[in-house]
Scaffold this active site. Structure first.
Site, PDB file in Angstrom:
ATOM      1  N   GLY A 108       1.017  -1.046  -0.121  1.00 50.51           N
ATOM      2  CA  GLY A 108      -0.093  -0.342   0.061  1.00 50.51           C
ATOM      3  C   GLY A 108       0.990   1.229   0.184  1.00 50.51           C
ATOM      4  O   GLY A 108       1.942   1.256  -0.264  1.00 50.51           O
ATOM      5  N   ASN A 145      -2.573  -8.326  -0.442  1.00 53.01           N
ATOM      6  CA  ASN A 145      -3.938  -8.588  -1.229  1.00 53.01           C
ATOM      7  C   ASN A 145      -4.671  -7.674  -2.667  1.00 53.01           C
ATOM      8  O   ASN A 145      -5.049  -8.464  -2.836  1.00 53.01           O
ATOM      9  CB  ASN A 145      -4.962  -9.393  -0.149  1.00 53.01           C
ATOM     10  CG  ASN A 145      -6.057  -8.288   0.084  1.00 53.01           C
ATOM     11  OD1 ASN A 145      -5.726  -6.850  -0.101  1.00 53.01           O
ATOM     12  ND2 ASN A 145      -7.354  -8.051   0.756  1.00 53.01           N
ATOM     13  N   ASP A 185      -4.523 -12.859   2.218  1.00 52.86           N
ATOM     14  CA  ASP A 185      -5.509 -12.230   2.837  1.00 52.86           C
ATOM     15  C   ASP A 185      -5.709 -11.753   4.096  1.00 52.86           C
ATOM     16  O   ASP A 185      -5.555 -13.455   4.345  1.00 52.86           O
ATOM     17  CB  ASP A 185      -6.447 -12.078   1.695  1.00 52.86           C
ATOM     18  CG  ASP A 185      -8.227 -11.095   2.702  1.00 52.86           C
ATOM     19  OD1 ASP A 185      -7.698 -11.071   3.571  1.00 52.86           O
ATOM     20  OD2 ASP A 185      -8.930 -11.187   2.451  1.00 52.86           O
ATOM     21  N   VAL A 186      -5.384 -11.095   5.437  1.00 52.74           N
ATOM     22  CA  VAL A 186      -5.071 -11.286   6.563  1.00 52.74           C
ATOM     23  C   VAL A 186      -6.012 -11.363   6.855  1.00 52.74           C
ATOM     24  O   VAL A 186      -6.218 -12.043   8.157  1.00 52.74           O
ATOM     25  CB  VAL A 186      -3.993 -10.447   6.981  1.00 52.74           C
ATOM     26  CG1 VAL A 186      -3.336  -9.316   6.435  1.00 52.74           C
ATOM     27  CG2 VAL A 186      -5.264  -8.486   7.103  1.00 52.74           C
ATOM     28  N   THR A 214     -11.654  -7.187   7.396  1.00 51.38           N
ATOM     29  CA  THR A 214     -10.355  -7.135   7.257  1.00 51.38           C
ATOM     30  C   THR A 214     -10.285  -6.391   8.490  1.00 51.38           C
ATOM     31  O   THR A 214      -8.499  -6.867   9.109  1.00 51.38           O
ATOM     32  CB  THR A 214      -9.555  -6.186   6.275  1.00 51.38           C
ATOM     33  OG1 THR A 214     -10.638  -7.009   5.033  1.00 51.38           O
ATOM     34  CG2 THR A 214      -9.141  -6.035   6.113  1.00 51.38           C
ATOM     35  N   LYS A 224       0.946 -13.701  19.688  1.00 53.24           N
ATOM     36  CA  LYS A 224       1.468 -14.681  20.672  1.00 53.24           C
ATOM     37  C   LYS A 224       1.841 -15.958  20.248  1.00 53.24           C
ATOM     38  O   LYS A 224       2.779 -16.493  20.967  1.00 53.24           O
ATOM     39  CB  LYS A 224       0.061 -14.855  20.544  1.00 53.24           C
ATOM     40  CG  LYS A 224      -0.294 -15.400  21.865  1.00 53.24           C
ATOM     41  CD  LYS A 224      -2.097 -15.958  22.573  1.00 53.24           C
ATOM     42  CE  LYS A 224      -1.885 -17.266  23.122  1.00 53.24           C
ATOM     43  NZ  LYS A 224      -2.519 -17.833  22.994  1.00 53.24           N
ATOM     44  N   TYR A 277     -15.463   1.068   8.737  1.00 51.34           N
ATOM     45  CA  TYR A 277     -13.518   1.762   9.148  1.00 51.34           C
ATOM     46  C   TYR A 277     -13.565   1.790   9.922  1.00 51.34           C
ATOM     47  O   TYR A 277     -12.717   1.222  10.756  1.00 51.34           O
ATOM     48  CB  TYR A 277     -13.587   2.552   8.386  1.00 51.34           C
ATOM     49  CG  TYR A 277     -11.875   2.640   8.567  1.00 51.34           C
ATOM     50  CD1 TYR A 277     -11.207   1.696   7.086  1.00 51.34           C
ATOM     51  CD2 TYR A 277     -11.513   4.001   8.369  1.00 51.34           C
ATOM     52  CE1 TYR A 277      -9.541   2.411   7.673  1.00 51.34           C
ATOM     53  CE2 TYR A 277     -10.059   4.747   8.580  1.00 51.34           C
ATOM     54  CZ  TYR A 277      -9.340   3.649   8.426  1.00 51.34           C
ATOM     55  OH  TYR A 277      -8.139   3.942   8.380  1.00 51.34           O
ATOM     56  N   LYS A 307     -11.749  -0.007  13.070  1.00 55.24           N
ATOM     57  CA  LYS A 307     -10.193  -0.430  13.586  1.00 55.24           C
ATOM     58  C   LYS A 307     -10.423  -0.044  15.216  1.00 55.24           C
ATOM     59  O   LYS A 307      -9.516   0.019  16.123  1.00 55.24           O
ATOM     60  CB  LYS A 307      -9.899   1.297  12.925  1.00 55.24           C
ATOM     61  CG  LYS A 307      -9.103   1.505  11.883  1.00 55.24           C
ATOM     62  CD  LYS A 307      -7.894   0.490  11.680  1.00 55.24           C
ATOM     63  CE  LYS A 307      -7.443   0.669  10.275  1.00 55.24           C
ATOM     64  NZ  LYS A 307      -5.945   0.231  10.029  1.00 55.24           N
ATOM     65  N   ARG A 359      -8.970  10.496  -2.212  1.00 54.80           N
ATOM     66  CA  ARG A 359      -8.269  10.960  -0.952  1.00 54.80           C
ATOM     67  C   ARG A 359      -8.641  12.638  -1.841  1.00 54.80           C
ATOM     68  O   ARG A 359      -7.851  12.485  -2.605  1.00 54.80           O
ATOM     69  CB  ARG A 359      -6.690  11.020  -0.890  1.00 54.80           C
ATOM     70  CG  ARG A 359      -6.751   8.769  -0.342  1.00 54.80           C
ATOM     71  CD  ARG A 359      -7.755   9.256   1.292  1.00 54.80           C
ATOM     72  NE  ARG A 359      -7.174   8.242   2.066  1.00 54.80           N
ATOM     73  CZ  ARG A 359      -7.697   8.232   3.316  1.00 54.80           C
ATOM     74  NH1 ARG A 359      -8.277   9.419   3.973  1.00 54.80           N
ATOM     75  NH2 ARG A 359      -7.207   7.334   3.838  1.00 54.80           N
TER      76      ARG A 359
HETATM   77  N1  UDP Z   1     -12.515  16.358  -0.045  1.00 57.91           N
HETATM   78  C1  UDP Z   1     -13.356  17.438  -0.901  1.00 57.91           C
HETATM   79  N2  UDP Z   1     -12.719  16.813  -2.723  1.00 57.91           N
HETATM   80  C2  UDP Z   1     -12.671  15.868  -2.849  1.00 57.91           C
HETATM   81  C3  UDP Z   1     -12.287  14.863  -2.486  1.00 57.91           C
HETATM   82  C4  UDP Z   1     -12.366  15.140  -0.783  1.00 57.91           C
HETATM   83  O1  UDP Z   1     -13.734  18.129  -0.741  1.00 57.91           O
HETATM   84  O2  UDP Z   1     -12.228  15.271  -4.263  1.00 57.91           O
HETATM   85  C5  UDP Z   1     -13.076  16.818   1.057  1.00 57.91           C
HETATM   86  C6  UDP Z   1     -13.134  15.731   2.193  1.00 57.91           C
HETATM   87  O3  UDP Z   1     -14.992  15.844   2.432  1.00 57.91           O
HETATM   88  C7  UDP Z   1     -13.359  15.799   3.817  1.00 57.91           C
HETATM   89  C8  UDP Z   1     -11.505  15.391   3.042  1.00 57.91           C
HETATM   90  O4  UDP Z   1     -11.151  16.344   1.695  1.00 57.91           O
HETATM   91  O5  UDP Z   1     -13.718  16.363   3.979  1.00 57.91           O
HETATM   92  C9  UDP Z   1     -10.363  14.474   2.946  1.00 57.91           C
HETATM   93  O6  UDP Z   1     -10.902  14.044   2.751  1.00 57.91           O
HETATM   94  P1  UDP Z   1     -10.565  12.412   2.170  1.00 57.91           P
HETATM   95  O7  UDP Z   1     -11.011  11.811   1.244  1.00 57.91           O
HETATM   96  O8  UDP Z   1      -8.877  12.787   1.760  1.00 57.91           O
HETATM   97  O9  UDP Z   1     -10.003  11.214   3.970  1.00 57.91           O
HETATM   98  P2  UDP Z   1     -11.228  12.063   5.157  1.00 57.91           P
HETATM   99  O10 UDP Z   1     -10.533  12.981   6.335  1.00 57.91           O
HETATM  100  O11 UDP Z   1     -12.366  12.342   5.526  1.00 57.91           O
HETATM  101  O12 UDP Z   1     -10.928  10.046   5.179  1.00 57.91           O
END
Ligand code: UDP
Length: 315
Positions: free
Chosen positions: A15, A37, A61-62, A95, A108, A148, A152, A189
């Protein structure tokens, strides 16, 4: 041949963060077993390591048990971007939970130290600002991010119960938004989206009015934090926040990207996703005091390096 520093297992090693961690551990003299994976990662991130004599790659795959002999386990495996972890939410929880159970079982049996990369998402849409580790969070247990966030949170529970019940040498860190080379160009992202859009002369998509905040840590800083945590004394178990406390609105991030990649297409506003946290900023006092760690790379510099990477790959 120099002596190996030991055998490190990196789950999610292909990753974005995992591959940088593999680079670093090999550089530090470890034998590295990279397990992935490829659900949300790519072999491209580790092809440069395939010929390294101390590197070994295993497709696995874990959520299934793993029998290997190792000294240290960095347990990163889990889709981490909202579009990836929401694509198959049941699998995301599996996962996080079954993956942790399997890796804790491995720890362990082997006596290995085991580090979990948890997440700032355990704080949900936080009511405390900035977030300290003793804040219990504000998570919607039935929303689209819950697979998620709650996955976590359950993983953290498992780590601490394995410690209490079996005295395992555990380490838990909570990662805040991280960026840098090898981010998946299409994982949704914000940093990768903005850079890819600007480079392809598409408008930068700001969700909502862009006043929500995030704190962005460059991946090399983050990896230093992971290593510092693994090497900390056994009584340092965390949880410890790892992130860059510099807080920016999403609109400010867009501005910074446009300064470095002037794009004619400008900005487009789209609706805010459900349960999108309003503010997020780590309090890293604990990391500074116990690990002597803090980020050193400013957002503008990290963006420059990340943009360089995205220019070099075919988008
Ligand atoms: N965001 C945005 N435009 C994009 C992608 C994300 O304005 O094209 C905003 C999203 O709504 C969030 C922030 O950027 O408020 C960070 O989003 P990301 O998915 O990177 O990570 P998150 O912290 O939400 O897991």
């Amino acid at each position: 041949m120099s002596m190996s520093q030991g055998r490190a297992l990196v789950t999610g090693g292909a990753g974005f963060i995992g591959s940088h961690l593999c680079d670093r551990l090999l550089g530090d003299g470890y034998d590295v077993l990279c397990v992935d994976n490829y659900y949300s990662s790519t072999k491209d991130n580790i092809t440069h390591l395939l010929d390294h004599p101390r590197f070994e790659l295993l497709r696995h795959d874990v959520t299934f048990p793993l029998y290997v002999e190792v000294d240290e386990i960095y347990h990163l495996a889990c889709p981490a971007s909202p579009i990836h972890y929401q694509r198959d939410p049941v699998q995301t929880t599996k996962t996080a939970v079954h993956g942790s159970i399997n890796m804790l079982g491995l720890a362990k049996r082997t006596g290995a130290k085991i580090l979990l990369t948890s997440t700032s998402e355990v704080y949900g849409d936080p009511l405390v600002h900035p977030q300290t580790e003793d804040y219990w969070g504000n998570v919607n247990p039935i929303g689209p991010r819950a697979c998620y966030d709650e996955g976590k949170r359950a993983a953290e529970t498992l780590f601490f119960d394995y410690r209490r019940q079996h005295n395992l040498p555990i380490k838990v860190v909570r990662l805040f938004n991280t960026y840098g080379p090898r981010m998946h160009p299409h994982d949704g992202r914000v940093v990768s989206n903005f850079i890819v859009s600007a480079l392809t002369e598409q408008p930068l998509t700001i969700y909502g009015d862009g006043s929500q905040t995030r704190s962005f840590c460059y991946v090399d800083d983050l990896v230093n934090g992971l290593i510092a945590m693994m090497n900390a004394p056994e009584d340092v178990i965390g949880p410890i926040n790892l992130g860059n406390p510099g807080e920016f609105t999403i609109a400010e991030l867009a501005e910074q990207v446009l300064q470095q990649i002037p794009s004619a297409a400008g900005i487009e506003h789209l609706p805010l996703p459900v349960d999108d946290p309003v503010r997020r900023q780590p309090d890293i006092t604990r990391a500074k005091e116990t690990l002597d760690w803090q980020p050193t790379i400013a957002l503008a510099d990290g963006l420059t390096r990340t943009i360089e990477y995205f220019r070099s790959v075919v988008i």
